[in-house]
Design a protein around this motif. Structure first.
Motif, PDB file in Angstrom:
ATOM      1  N   GLY A   1       0.618  -1.354  -0.055  1.00 50.43           N
ATOM      2  CA  GLY A   1      -0.080   0.285   0.009  1.00 50.43           C
ATOM      3  C   GLY A   1       0.742   1.136   0.190  1.00 50.43           C
ATOM      4  O   GLY A   1       0.652   2.052  -0.826  1.00 50.43           O
ATOM      5  N   ASP A   2       2.015   1.277   0.674  1.00 47.90           N
ATOM      6  CA  ASP A   2       2.683   2.553   0.678  1.00 47.90           C
ATOM      7  C   ASP A   2       3.569   2.561  -0.368  1.00 47.90           C
ATOM      8  O   ASP A   2       3.751   3.649  -1.222  1.00 47.90           O
ATOM      9  CB  ASP A   2       3.870   2.073   1.949  1.00 47.90           C
ATOM     10  N   VAL A   3       3.978   1.633  -1.332  1.00 50.41           N
ATOM     11  CA  VAL A   3       4.769   1.740  -2.373  1.00 50.41           C
ATOM     12  C   VAL A   3       3.495   2.272  -3.588  1.00 50.41           C
ATOM     13  O   VAL A   3       3.785   3.278  -4.137  1.00 50.41           O
ATOM     14  CB  VAL A   3       5.034   0.195  -2.875  1.00 50.41           C
ATOM     15  N   ILE A   4       2.427   1.532  -3.613  1.00 53.53           N
ATOM     16  CA  ILE A   4       1.235   2.270  -4.519  1.00 53.53           C
ATOM     17  C   ILE A   4       1.034   3.596  -4.291  1.00 53.53           C
ATOM     18  O   ILE A   4       0.917   4.255  -5.107  1.00 53.53           O
ATOM     19  CB  ILE A   4       0.205   1.426  -4.448  1.00 53.53           C
ATOM     20  N   GLY A   5       0.975   4.137  -2.961  1.00 54.08           N
ATOM     21  CA  GLY A   5       0.587   5.381  -2.654  1.00 54.08           C
ATOM     22  C   GLY A   5       2.040   6.416  -3.143  1.00 54.08           C
ATOM     23  O   GLY A   5       1.761   7.293  -3.570  1.00 54.08           O
ATOM     24  N   LEU A   6       3.266   5.727  -3.147  1.00 54.55           N
ATOM     25  CA  LEU A   6       4.314   6.645  -3.490  1.00 54.55           C
ATOM     26  C   LEU A   6       4.444   6.596  -4.923  1.00 54.55           C
ATOM     27  O   LEU A   6       4.699   7.894  -5.536  1.00 54.55           O
ATOM     28  CB  LEU A   6       5.466   5.917  -2.945  1.00 54.55           C
ATOM     29  N   LEU A   7       3.986   5.640  -5.673  1.00 56.35           N
ATOM     30  CA  LEU A   7       4.044   5.623  -7.149  1.00 56.35           C
ATOM     31  C   LEU A   7       2.637   6.455  -7.679  1.00 56.35           C
ATOM     32  O   LEU A   7       2.877   7.101  -8.533  1.00 56.35           O
ATOM     33  CB  LEU A   7       3.651   4.254  -7.743  1.00 56.35           C
ATOM     34  N   GLN A   8       1.482   6.467  -6.799  1.00 54.85           N
ATOM     35  CA  GLN A   8       0.436   7.407  -7.426  1.00 54.85           C
ATOM     36  C   GLN A   8       0.779   8.770  -7.201  1.00 54.85           C
ATOM     37  O   GLN A   8       0.161   9.846  -7.664  1.00 54.85           O
ATOM     38  CB  GLN A   8      -0.790   6.888  -6.677  1.00 54.85           C
ATOM     39  N   SER A   9       1.491   9.191  -6.097  1.00 54.85           N
ATOM     40  CA  SER A   9       1.692  10.491  -5.789  1.00 54.85           C
ATOM     41  C   SER A   9       2.151  11.451  -6.857  1.00 54.85           C
ATOM     42  O   SER A   9       1.665  12.614  -7.126  1.00 54.85           O
ATOM     43  CB  SER A   9       2.710  10.593  -4.418  1.00 54.85           C
ATOM     44  N   PRO A  10       3.302  11.174  -7.438  1.00 61.50           N
ATOM     45  CA  PRO A  10       3.822  12.096  -8.647  1.00 61.50           C
ATOM     46  C   PRO A  10       2.404  12.283  -9.693  1.00 61.50           C
ATOM     47  O   PRO A  10       2.348  13.456 -10.396  1.00 61.50           O
ATOM     48  CB  PRO A  10       4.777  11.266  -9.143  1.00 61.50           C
ATOM     49  N   ALA A  11       1.838  11.014 -10.315  1.00 63.42           N
ATOM     50  CA  ALA A  11       0.921  11.187 -11.145  1.00 63.42           C
ATOM     51  C   ALA A  11      -0.260  12.033 -10.600  1.00 63.42           C
ATOM     52  O   ALA A  11      -0.781  12.907 -11.367  1.00 63.42           O
ATOM     53  CB  ALA A  11       0.168   9.662 -11.561  1.00 63.42           C
ATOM     54  N   LYS A  12      -0.864  12.177  -9.294  1.00 61.12           N
ATOM     55  CA  LYS A  12      -1.852  12.884  -8.807  1.00 61.12           C
ATOM     56  C   LYS A  12      -1.028  14.421  -8.943  1.00 61.12           C
ATOM     57  O   LYS A  12      -2.144  15.325  -9.021  1.00 61.12           O
ATOM     58  CB  LYS A  12      -2.147  12.621  -7.355  1.00 61.12           C
ATOM     59  N   ASN A  13      -0.038  14.608  -8.501  1.00 60.09           N
ATOM     60  CA  ASN A  13       0.531  15.970  -8.687  1.00 60.09           C
ATOM     61  C   ASN A  13       0.663  16.457  -9.951  1.00 60.09           C
ATOM     62  O   ASN A  13      -0.011  17.584 -10.118  1.00 60.09           O
ATOM     63  CB  ASN A  13       1.968  16.169  -7.949  1.00 60.09           C
ATOM     64  N   VAL A  14       0.842  15.523 -11.072  1.00 59.30           N
ATOM     65  CA  VAL A  14       0.907  16.208 -12.451  1.00 59.30           C
ATOM     66  C   VAL A  14      -0.739  16.738 -12.832  1.00 59.30           C
ATOM     67  O   VAL A  14      -0.820  17.773 -13.417  1.00 59.30           O
ATOM     68  CB  VAL A  14       1.338  15.395 -13.425  1.00 59.30           C
ATOM     69  N   ILE A  15      -1.395  15.659 -12.531  1.00 58.17           N
ATOM     70  CA  ILE A  15      -2.997  15.869 -12.718  1.00 58.17           C
ATOM     71  C   ILE A  15      -3.448  16.931 -12.320  1.00 58.17           C
ATOM     72  O   ILE A  15      -4.100  17.889 -12.805  1.00 58.17           O
ATOM     73  CB  ILE A  15      -3.745  14.446 -12.545  1.00 58.17           C
ATOM     74  N   SER A  16      -3.028  17.179 -11.080  1.00 55.43           N
ATOM     75  CA  SER A  16      -3.646  18.474 -10.065  1.00 55.43           C
ATOM     76  C   SER A  16      -2.986  19.639 -10.729  1.00 55.43           C
ATOM     77  O   SER A  16      -3.778  20.612 -10.841  1.00 55.43           O
ATOM     78  CB  SER A  16      -3.341  18.129  -8.748  1.00 55.43           C
ATOM     79  N   ALA A  17      -1.914  19.814 -11.152  1.00 61.30           N
ATOM     80  CA  ALA A  17      -1.112  20.904 -11.587  1.00 61.30           C
ATOM     81  C   ALA A  17      -1.889  21.132 -12.997  1.00 61.30           C
ATOM     82  O   ALA A  17      -2.045  22.405 -13.273  1.00 61.30           O
ATOM     83  CB  ALA A  17       0.325  20.718 -11.951  1.00 61.30           C
ATOM     84  N   LEU A  18      -2.133  20.315 -13.716  1.00 62.98           N
ATOM     85  CA  LEU A  18      -2.567  20.509 -15.104  1.00 62.98           C
ATOM     86  C   LEU A  18      -4.225  20.913 -15.135  1.00 62.98           C
ATOM     87  O   LEU A  18      -4.335  21.894 -15.351  1.00 62.98           O
ATOM     88  CB  LEU A  18      -2.483  19.187 -16.150  1.00 62.98           C
ATOM     89  N   GLN A  19      -4.971  20.514 -14.156  1.00 63.47           N
ATOM     90  CA  GLN A  19      -6.347  20.983 -13.898  1.00 63.47           C
ATOM     91  C   GLN A  19      -6.186  22.308 -13.306  1.00 63.47           C
ATOM     92  O   GLN A  19      -7.086  23.022 -13.751  1.00 63.47           O
ATOM     93  CB  GLN A  19      -7.038  20.094 -12.845  1.00 63.47           C
ATOM     94  N   SER A  20      -5.384  22.765 -12.319  1.00 61.76           N
ATOM     95  CA  SER A  20      -5.208  23.876 -11.768  1.00 61.76           C
ATOM     96  C   SER A  20      -4.668  25.065 -12.881  1.00 61.76           C
ATOM     97  O   SER A  20      -5.165  25.915 -13.005  1.00 61.76           O
ATOM     98  CB  SER A  20      -4.553  23.942 -10.354  1.00 61.76           C
ATOM     99  N   GLY A  21      -3.535  24.371 -13.495  1.00 68.57           N
ATOM    100  CA  GLY A  21      -3.354  25.322 -14.682  1.00 68.57           C
ATOM    101  C   GLY A  21      -3.905  25.516 -15.596  1.00 68.57           C
ATOM    102  O   GLY A  21      -4.063  26.584 -16.178  1.00 68.57           O
ATOM    103  N   GLY A  22      -5.055  24.685 -15.919  1.00 70.76           N
ATOM    104  CA  GLY A  22      -5.799  24.969 -17.084  1.00 70.76           C
ATOM    105  C   GLY A  22      -7.012  25.756 -16.590  1.00 70.76           C
ATOM    106  O   GLY A  22      -7.258  26.608 -17.652  1.00 70.76           O
ATOM    107  N   ASN A  23      -7.245  25.915 -15.592  1.00 74.68           N
ATOM    108  CA  ASN A  23      -8.261  26.983 -14.963  1.00 74.68           C
ATOM    109  C   ASN A  23      -7.706  28.298 -15.046  1.00 74.68           C
ATOM    110  O   ASN A  23      -7.980  29.360 -15.395  1.00 74.68           O
ATOM    111  CB  ASN A  23      -8.885  26.653 -13.339  1.00 74.68           C
ATOM    112  N   THR A  24      -6.224  28.473 -14.697  1.00 74.61           N
ATOM    113  CA  THR A  24      -5.628  29.823 -14.618  1.00 74.61           C
ATOM    114  C   THR A  24      -5.126  30.223 -16.014  1.00 74.61           C
ATOM    115  O   THR A  24      -5.518  31.452 -16.379  1.00 74.61           O
ATOM    116  CB  THR A  24      -4.260  29.651 -13.997  1.00 74.61           C
ATOM    117  N   ILE A  25      -4.939  29.230 -16.868  1.00 76.10           N
ATOM    118  CA  ILE A  25      -4.697  29.609 -18.669  1.00 76.10           C
ATOM    119  C   ILE A  25      -6.051  30.195 -18.928  1.00 76.10           C
ATOM    120  O   ILE A  25      -6.092  31.088 -19.724  1.00 76.10           O
ATOM    121  CB  ILE A  25      -4.113  28.498 -19.135  1.00 76.10           C
ATOM    122  N   HIS A  26      -7.046  29.473 -18.773  1.00 69.03           N
ATOM    123  CA  HIS A  26      -8.432  29.643 -19.062  1.00 69.03           C
ATOM    124  C   HIS A  26      -8.935  31.309 -18.531  1.00 69.03           C
ATOM    125  O   HIS A  26      -9.454  32.097 -19.406  1.00 69.03           O
ATOM    126  CB  HIS A  26      -9.321  28.951 -18.913  1.00 69.03           C
TER     127      HIS A  26
END
Length: 172
Positions: free
Chosen positions: A136-161
């Motif tokens: 579970g810890d390893v999966i959480g660590l592996l998911q963390s960067p992907a979640k950060n990228v998706i979060s940045a893209l979503q928030s960045g998309g709102n900013t650009i818009h």
């Protein structure tokens, strides 16, 4: 006890020692019938096999196996119960849960190919993570960067818009 019975018990203990990766040696001698039943129920719900054994038979079972369990021989005094488990920290958590009653008393353990002897090592055993917790810890660590990228893209998309909308309104 007949010699055949002793041999059968030694074979059963040896089979359990080979089947389970982890086992804890405890003393439950001072438990009354009611508390013993409660402990056995808790062991059952946690998938822990609790077996009361004679020290001499347990030592003979140790000697019959290929692994060297000599480090546990000094704790084979008094009454001994073995807690077998596939989850490394499950018996430790159960013993720690009952530490106010001081029963079961922790004597020693063989966990993940290491020996732990004495009450001061119980805290270390409680903190050992099980295989599923580590996965579970390893999966959480592996998911963390992907979640950060998706979060940045979503928030960045709102900013650009928002910037594009403001610029388009200015030009009008």
């Amino acid at each position: 006890m007949k010699k055949e019975d002793k041999k059968r018990i030694i074979e059963q203990i040896s089979a359990d020692l080979q089947k389970y990766e982890n086992f804890y040696l405890t003393d439950i001698a001072t438990l009354n019938a009611e508390k013993t039943s409660i402990l056995r129920r808790e062991c059952y719900t946690e998938d822990i096999k609790l077996v009361v054994v004679k020290n001499t038979l347990l030592q003979k079972a140790f000697e019959s196996l290929d692994k060297n369990y000599e480090e546990l021989y000094p704790v084979l005094k008094g009454n001994t119960a073995i807690m077998f488990s596939d989850v490394a920290n499950a018996p430790a958590k159960l013993i720690d849960k009952h530490k106010a009653d001081k029963i079961p008393v922790f004597k020693g353990a063989y966990v993940q190919e290491s020996f732990f002897i004495g009450a001061n090592t119980l805290k270390d055993l409680v903190n050992i993570k099980s295989k599923t917790e580590l996965i579970g810890d390893v999966i959480g660590l592996l998911q963390s960067p992907a979640k950060n990228v998706i979060s940045a893209l979503q928030s960045g998309g709102n900013t650009i818009h928002g910037v594009l909308k403001t610029l388009s309104e200015r030009e009008s």
